[in-house]
Structure formats: structure tokens, C-alpha cells
Design a protein around this motif. Structure first.
Motif, PDB file in Angstrom:
ATOM      1  N   THR A  78       0.808  -1.281  -0.043  1.00  0.00           N
ATOM      2  CA  THR A  78       0.106  -0.012  -0.043  1.00  0.00           C
ATOM      3  C   THR A  78       0.661   1.266  -0.052  1.00  0.00           C
ATOM      4  OG1 THR A  78      -0.129   0.225   2.640  1.00  0.00           O
ATOM      5  CG2 THR A  78      -1.785  -1.195   1.389  1.00  0.00           C
ATOM      6  N   GLU A  79       0.181   2.413  -0.232  1.00  0.00           N
ATOM      7  CA  GLU A  79       1.085   3.641  -0.435  1.00  0.00           C
ATOM      8  C   GLU A  79       1.668   3.889   1.034  1.00  0.00           C
ATOM      9  OE1 GLU A  79      -0.717   6.578  -3.470  1.00  0.00           O
ATOM     10  OE2 GLU A  79      -2.293   5.812  -2.260  1.00  0.00           O
ATOM     11  N   GLU A  80       0.995   3.641   2.090  1.00  0.00           N
ATOM     12  CA  GLU A  80       1.498   4.051   3.347  1.00  0.00           C
ATOM     13  C   GLU A  80       2.407   3.236   3.991  1.00  0.00           C
ATOM     14  OE1 GLU A  80       0.718   6.990   4.839  1.00  0.00           O
ATOM     15  OE2 GLU A  80      -0.237   7.392   3.062  1.00  0.00           O
ATOM     16  N   THR A  81       2.645   1.969   3.245  1.00  0.00           N
ATOM     17  CA  THR A  81       3.584   1.004   3.892  1.00  0.00           C
ATOM     18  C   THR A  81       5.064   1.766   3.763  1.00  0.00           C
ATOM     19  OG1 THR A  81       2.565  -0.849   3.056  1.00  0.00           O
ATOM     20  CG2 THR A  81       5.052  -1.293   3.398  1.00  0.00           C
ATOM     21  N   SER A  82       6.005   1.580   4.650  1.00  0.00           N
ATOM     22  CA  SER A  82       7.240   2.000   4.815  1.00  0.00           C
ATOM     23  C   SER A  82       8.059   1.302   3.895  1.00  0.00           C
ATOM     24  CB  SER A  82       7.683   2.065   6.359  1.00  0.00           C
ATOM     25  OG  SER A  82       8.168   0.979   6.527  1.00  0.00           O
ATOM     26  N   ILE A  83       9.125   2.289   3.300  1.00  0.00           N
ATOM     27  CA  ILE A  83       9.988   1.499   2.584  1.00  0.00           C
ATOM     28  C   ILE A  83      10.728   0.133   3.233  1.00  0.00           C
ATOM     29  CG2 ILE A  83      12.287   1.804   1.413  1.00  0.00           C
ATOM     30  CD1 ILE A  83       9.990   3.108  -0.124  1.00  0.00           C
ATOM     31  N   GLU A  84      11.022   0.527   4.660  1.00  0.00           N
ATOM     32  CA  GLU A  84      11.552  -0.774   5.216  1.00  0.00           C
ATOM     33  C   GLU A  84      10.856  -1.795   5.262  1.00  0.00           C
ATOM     34  OE1 GLU A  84      13.496   3.134   6.836  1.00  0.00           O
ATOM     35  OE2 GLU A  84      11.373   2.623   6.230  1.00  0.00           O
ATOM     36  N   GLU A  85       9.419  -1.778   5.671  1.00  0.00           N
ATOM     37  CA  GLU A  85       8.438  -2.858   5.534  1.00  0.00           C
ATOM     38  C   GLU A  85       8.538  -3.540   4.053  1.00  0.00           C
ATOM     39  OE1 GLU A  85       5.017  -1.670   8.573  1.00  0.00           O
ATOM     40  OE2 GLU A  85       5.332  -0.448   6.900  1.00  0.00           O
ATOM     41  N   LEU A  86       8.612  -2.467   3.125  1.00  0.00           N
ATOM     42  CA  LEU A  86       8.590  -2.988   1.704  1.00  0.00           C
ATOM     43  C   LEU A  86       9.824  -3.799   1.324  1.00  0.00           C
ATOM     44  CD1 LEU A  86       7.524  -2.934  -1.328  1.00  0.00           C
ATOM     45  CD2 LEU A  86       9.103  -0.766  -1.557  1.00  0.00           C
ATOM     46  N   ALA A  87      10.693  -3.459   1.842  1.00  0.00           N
ATOM     47  CA  ALA A  87      12.152  -4.411   1.619  1.00  0.00           C
ATOM     48  C   ALA A  87      11.841  -5.513   2.292  1.00  0.00           C
ATOM     49  CB  ALA A  87      13.411  -3.491   2.290  1.00  0.00           C
ATOM     50  N   GLY A  88      11.271  -5.784   3.596  1.00  0.00           N
ATOM     51  CA  GLY A  88      11.166  -7.017   4.080  1.00  0.00           C
ATOM     52  C   GLY A  88      10.309  -7.884   3.443  1.00  0.00           C
ATOM     53  N   LEU A  89       9.379  -7.222   2.565  1.00  0.00           N
ATOM     54  CA  LEU A  89       8.136  -7.949   1.674  1.00  0.00           C
ATOM     55  C   LEU A  89       9.025  -8.453   0.512  1.00  0.00           C
ATOM     56  CD1 LEU A  89       5.353  -8.972   0.946  1.00  0.00           C
ATOM     57  CD2 LEU A  89       5.051  -6.657  -0.124  1.00  0.00           C
ATOM     58  N   THR A 112      14.627  -0.948  -7.822  1.00  0.00           N
ATOM     59  CA  THR A 112      15.484  -0.012  -8.090  1.00  0.00           C
ATOM     60  C   THR A 112      14.834   1.316  -7.504  1.00  0.00           C
ATOM     61  OG1 THR A 112      15.878  -0.865 -10.399  1.00  0.00           O
ATOM     62  CG2 THR A 112      16.252   1.415 -10.076  1.00  0.00           C
ATOM     63  N   ASP A 113      13.657   1.321  -7.264  1.00  0.00           N
ATOM     64  CA  ASP A 113      13.245   2.757  -6.376  1.00  0.00           C
ATOM     65  C   ASP A 113      13.665   2.618  -5.054  1.00  0.00           C
ATOM     66  OD1 ASP A 113      11.381   3.399  -8.630  1.00  0.00           O
ATOM     67  OD2 ASP A 113       9.973   2.132  -8.160  1.00  0.00           O
ATOM     68  N   VAL A 114      13.745   1.481  -4.500  1.00  0.00           N
ATOM     69  CA  VAL A 114      14.377   1.484  -2.913  1.00  0.00           C
ATOM     70  C   VAL A 114      15.831   1.765  -3.074  1.00  0.00           C
ATOM     71  CG1 VAL A 114      14.794  -0.128  -1.185  1.00  0.00           C
ATOM     72  CG2 VAL A 114      12.784  -0.443  -2.557  1.00  0.00           C
ATOM     73  N   ILE A 115      16.333   1.345  -4.113  1.00  0.00           N
ATOM     74  CA  ILE A 115      17.961   1.542  -4.103  1.00  0.00           C
ATOM     75  C   ILE A 115      18.223   3.171  -4.154  1.00  0.00           C
ATOM     76  CG2 ILE A 115      20.235   1.283  -5.540  1.00  0.00           C
ATOM     77  CD1 ILE A 115      19.115  -1.160  -3.800  1.00  0.00           C
ATOM     78  N   HIS A 116      17.446   3.777  -5.144  1.00  0.00           N
ATOM     79  CA  HIS A 116      17.440   5.058  -5.199  1.00  0.00           C
ATOM     80  C   HIS A 116      17.104   5.915  -4.035  1.00  0.00           C
ATOM     81  CE1 HIS A 116      17.833   6.433  -9.482  1.00  0.00           C
ATOM     82  NE2 HIS A 116      17.188   5.276  -9.821  1.00  0.00           N
ATOM     83  N   ALA A 117      16.127   5.502  -3.217  1.00  0.00           N
ATOM     84  CA  ALA A 117      15.793   5.768  -1.757  1.00  0.00           C
ATOM     85  C   ALA A 117      16.867   5.880  -0.862  1.00  0.00           C
ATOM     86  CB  ALA A 117      14.470   5.155  -1.102  1.00  0.00           C
ATOM     87  N   ILE A 118      17.798   4.802  -1.020  1.00  0.00           N
ATOM     88  CA  ILE A 118      19.143   4.368   0.082  1.00  0.00           C
ATOM     89  C   ILE A 118      20.192   5.511  -0.635  1.00  0.00           C
ATOM     90  CG2 ILE A 118      20.914   3.083   0.695  1.00  0.00           C
ATOM     91  CD1 ILE A 118      18.700   0.840   0.063  1.00  0.00           C
ATOM     92  N   ALA A 119      20.286   5.561  -1.941  1.00  0.00           N
ATOM     93  CA  ALA A 119      21.346   6.609  -2.530  1.00  0.00           C
ATOM     94  C   ALA A 119      21.116   7.907  -2.080  1.00  0.00           C
ATOM     95  CB  ALA A 119      21.298   6.230  -3.954  1.00  0.00           C
ATOM     96  N   ASN A 120      19.742   8.299  -2.233  1.00  0.00           N
ATOM     97  CA  ASN A 120      19.518   9.686  -1.998  1.00  0.00           C
ATOM     98  C   ASN A 120      19.294   9.921  -0.545  1.00  0.00           C
ATOM     99  OD1 ASN A 120      19.291  10.039  -4.821  1.00  0.00           O
ATOM    100  ND2 ASN A 120      16.901   9.701  -4.807  1.00  0.00           N
TER     101      ASN A 120
END
Length: 285
Positions: A78-89, A112-120
Motif C-alpha cells: 500500500t502507499e502508506e507502507t514504509s520503505i523498510e517494510e517493503l524491503a522485508g516483503l 530500483t526505487d528502493v535503491i534510489h531511496a537509499i542512494a538519496n
């Protein structure tokens, strides 16, 4: 950071609609170079998300024409899921792309979206990569014929191989992409069906590969019978164990790569893949 901040929104997504055929999906997979397309169904004016159709799915079922039988049920977020929770999924499900669904399709988010978030710096990235990288490294000799190398990647279920010279020292890296770029479709197998590309089509190898998946079939493909050294990347990007996840993510984005050999001095000591950076976030969820 939430999924909504990283995803590609519904307004920018291409979808295919039920009922439909494989050609409906193939048009987008081929012309727009997508690796998968969301499938929706309109019921009484309401759009419902039903699954994804991927290149791999088309490859594995070359004689199936019905879109409903080609789609795959996949994990959603979902849109409200955190990137950390998404990474686990993504780690639990082995998913590199996850549809964002809240009653209806809201978008799609990729590794790739997650990697961008880490990089930024949008999520935590200060952890050192020495504790994330795998110590086992897939390797191959520089003189190995490329068709043999392709089989080695396939059986190892890895998208890469670090190339070693006669002294056993790293001298380059070979990836699925390197093989894809020089492979050619060979005519002759009826099993591929009318929807697959021929030698005169621009798509060529794209018609029988699945980007982002560990699937590199040799059927209907001709791979040059020359040594790996002629196709490998010689100038290899490397990382040390003291570098941070953010620095590694920035290297991956800058060089458009999914894995980076880890070195200590001149010694190869591991491999850091994009999924390993997900593990850093998952530990903090």
C-alpha cells in the motif's frame, strides 16, 4: 519514507485489461521494454487489479493466448507502507517489483526505487556493507566459451560471474546483460508461437528473455562461441567492506549495475548485490 514517495503512480502506468490476449501484453513488453505489465479488469465501472503478466510467463507458456491464464498473482503493498517494510516483503517473496494496491491499483514500486531511496538518503544507509555482502562468489575462467558461461549462470541461478585469469585473479565481470547483447534468435522452433520475434524484428532476444529474473534459456538462441574475455566488462566497479549502503547504492545507480564485487586490497572477498541492501533496511523494520 513511504511507498507513495517512491512508486510510479497509476497515472504513469501502462496496464492491460481482461478479457484479453497475450498480444495485448506483448505489445507493451516488446515496444516499451517493460519486464512485466499489470492486469486489471473493469467491473461496473470499477477497476480491479488482478495480477501481473511477465516476459517469463509468456516464455514459459508459449502456446497460451488467454491473458487470464497468463497472469500471475503477486504480493502487493500500500502507499502508506514504509520503505523498510517493503524491503522485508521483497526479501520474503523474492519480488523485484510490487504493485501498490488499495482497493484498486495505485502504482508499482521496484527494487530500483528502493535503491534510489537509499542512494538519496531518504532512508537509513549508514550501515557498512561488510556485514551485508555474500562471501561466496560466482566465478568463471576468462577462456570459458560464452555458451558454457551462459549455462553456468543459469545453473548457478546467478545474474553474474566474476571472471578470473590464468593466475586465478579477477580480471572482469560477466552479466546476463552482456550475454543478452550478443545473443541472436534462431528461427525454426514452432513452439515459440507467432507472437515471438524473428530475426528481422527489433526485439529479437527480448522476445525470449525475462529481465530481472534468473531465466536465460538456450532454446531458440544462438550465442557466440568465443571466450568470455571478449564479452566481459574489464573496468569493474568494486567496493570495500567499510563503504556504507548509501555509497554502494549510489555506485549501483551511477553505473546501472545490480552487483558489486567486494575487495580488500587486490583480494576478492565477496559480492554485494542490490538485494543485500534490502536486508539492511529489513533489519531496521
Amino acid at each position: 519514507m513511504k511507498v507513495a514517495d517512491a512508486m510510479t503512480p497509476r497515472s504513469a502506468l501502462v496496464t492491460v485489461e481482461l478479457p484479453g490476449s497475450r498480444d495485448d501484453a506483448l505489445e507493451y513488453l516488446q515496444e516499451r521494454e517493460f519486464s512485466s505489465v499489470p492486469v486489471v479488469k473493469n467491473e461496473n465501472g470499477t477497476e480491479e487489479f488482478r495480477g501481473l503478466v511477465s516476459r517469463e510467463g509468456l516464455i514459459e507458456q508459449p502456446d497460451e493466448d488467454q491473458l487470464a491464464l497468463l497472469l500471475e498473482e503477486v504480493p502487493t503493498t500500500t502507499e502508506e507502507t514504509s520503505i523498510e517494510e517493503l524491503a522485508g516483503l521483497m526479501l520474503r517473496e523474492g519480488a523485484r517489483r510490487v504493485p501498490v494496491v488499495d482497493g484498486q491499483l495505485e502504482g508499482i514500486v521496484t527494487i530500483t526505487d528502493v535503491i534510489h531511496a537509499i542512494a538519496n538518503g531518504d532512508v537509513e544507509g549508514d550501515v557498512e556493507v561488510g556485514g551485508l555482502a555474500a562471501r561466496h562468489v560466482n566465478c568463471i575462467h576468462a577462456e570459458t566459451p560464452l555458451p558454457v558461461a551462459e549455462r553456468e549462470l543459469y545453473y548457478a541461478d546467478e545474474p553474474y560471474a566474476v571472471v578470473l585469469d590464468d593466475e586465478g585473479e579477477p580480471c572482469g565481470i560477466l552479466t546476463e546483460v552482456d550475454i543478452i547483447e550478443v545473443a541472436e534468435v534462431v528461427e525454426g522452433e514452432e513452439r515459440t508461437g507467432d507472437s515471438m520475434a524473428g530475426d528481422d524484428d527489433d526485439w529479437k532476444w527480448e522476445s525470449i528473455k525475462a529481465v530481472g529474473n534468473r531465466y536465460l534459456p538456450t532454446r531458440n538462441v544462438e550465442i557466440p562461441d568465443a571466450p568470455v574475455r571478449e564479452f566481459m566488462t574489464e573496468d569493474v566497479v568494486t567496493v570495500t567492506k567499510r563503504r556504507t549502503a548509501r555509497e554502494a547504492a549510489q555506485l549501483m545507480i551511477r553505473h546501472d549495475i545490480e552487483q558489486i564485487p567486494m575487495t580488500s586490497g587486490n583480494e576478492l572477498i565477496g559480492i554485494l548485490q542490490d538485494t543485500h541492501l534490502l536486508e539492511a533496511l529489513d533489519e531496521r523494520a
